[in-house]
Design a protein around this motif. Structure first.
Motif, PDB file in Angstrom:
ATOM      1  N   VAL A 167       0.957  -1.174  -0.047  1.00  0.00           N
ATOM      2  CA  VAL A 167       0.077  -0.156  -0.009  1.00  0.00           C
ATOM      3  C   VAL A 167       1.136   1.254  -0.027  1.00  0.00           C
ATOM      4  CG1 VAL A 167      -1.715   1.304   1.269  1.00  0.00           C
ATOM      5  CG2 VAL A 167      -1.620  -1.326   1.383  1.00  0.00           C
ATOM      6  N   VAL A 168       0.648   2.102  -1.008  1.00  0.00           N
ATOM      7  CA  VAL A 168       1.400   3.462  -1.014  1.00  0.00           C
ATOM      8  C   VAL A 168       0.530   4.165  -0.453  1.00  0.00           C
ATOM      9  CG1 VAL A 168       2.182   5.311  -2.613  1.00  0.00           C
ATOM     10  CG2 VAL A 168       2.580   2.850  -3.336  1.00  0.00           C
ATOM     11  N   TRP A 169       1.211   4.671   1.025  1.00  0.00           N
ATOM     12  CA  TRP A 169       0.438   5.707   1.883  1.00  0.00           C
ATOM     13  C   TRP A 169       0.638   7.087   1.633  1.00  0.00           C
ATOM     14  CZ3 TRP A 169      -2.954   2.602   5.037  1.00  0.00           C
ATOM     15  CH2 TRP A 169      -3.692   3.612   5.692  1.00  0.00           C
ATOM     16  N   GLY A 170       1.713   7.611   1.148  1.00  0.00           N
ATOM     17  CA  GLY A 170       2.294   8.926   1.157  1.00  0.00           C
ATOM     18  C   GLY A 170       2.541   9.423   2.456  1.00  0.00           C
ATOM     19  N   ASP A 171       1.879  10.420   2.774  1.00  0.00           N
ATOM     20  CA  ASP A 171       2.373  11.068   4.085  1.00  0.00           C
ATOM     21  C   ASP A 171       1.146  10.637   5.161  1.00  0.00           C
ATOM     22  OD1 ASP A 171      -0.068  12.372   3.711  1.00  0.00           O
ATOM     23  OD2 ASP A 171       0.765  14.230   3.194  1.00  0.00           O
TER      24      ASP A 171
END
Length: 190
Positions: free
Chosen positions: A153-157
């Protein structure tokens, strides 16, 4: 004063706490510096809170609340235990079961990346947490979850982490190796 009683210690031994408190045997109980003893015991990494009190007629009671691990970070060939504030308070040889692995550049309570990773970790749904293998935070804006079965999962910030968690959880049932919730209103599956 004839005795120093220690309560609440599990990680630290009562002797370690007595040594840190440095209450001299034979000191009249009324003259024991309880504030000083508290400050000294509080410097021990596993101690989250401490209370030092007098127990008349002749004892000092040191009550500690030790930190609880919520995640581990790699430490050479060992694992450091992190509490909810990001304090690395103990190093153990084997990874404890049930604790997620965090990969962080500089783990610690004053590190913004550590704090962002802990915010994400606290927002994870039970479904995401059960599949979580590693939470990798290269920076405060580059957070990624490595899940079971090769998914990520690419969450970012850490902003909108509750919304990102709900969105990622809904998408777990869909095909794709990568769930990108960095913009939770516009998630992407790859």
């Amino acid at each position: 004063m004839s005795e120093v009683r220690v309560r609440g210690a599990a990680i630290l031994s009562p002797e370690q706490i007595r040594e840190a408190a440095r209450v001299a045997p034979g000191t009249p109980l009324a003259r024991v510096d309880t504030d000083g003893a508290e400050r000294r015991v509080a410097q021990l990494a596993p101690v989250e809170r401490v209370d030092v009190s007098r127990s008349w007629p002749s004892a000092v009671v040191v009550t500690v609340t030790e930190r609880r691990p919520i995640a581990v970070v790699p430490q050479d060939k060992a694992f450091g235990l992190l509490d909810r504030e990001g304090v690395l308070f103990q190093v153990v040889g084997t990874r404890p079961a049930g604790l997620p692995l965090l990969r962080l550049p500089s783990p610690g309570p004053s590190d913004p990346t550590t704090q962002a990773a802990l915010r994400v970790l606290s927002a994870l749904s039970p479904e995401l947490r059960s599949q979580l293998g590693t939470l990798e935070a290269e920076s405060v804006t580059r957070i990624r979850l490595e899940l079971a079965k090769g998914r990520s999962v690419v969450w970012g910030d850490a902003e909108a982490s509750d919304k990102k968690s709900r969105t990622a959880t809904l998408l777990l049932g869909r095909p794709g190796a990568v769930i990108d919730v960095s913009a939770p209103d516009f998630p992407v599956m790859r």
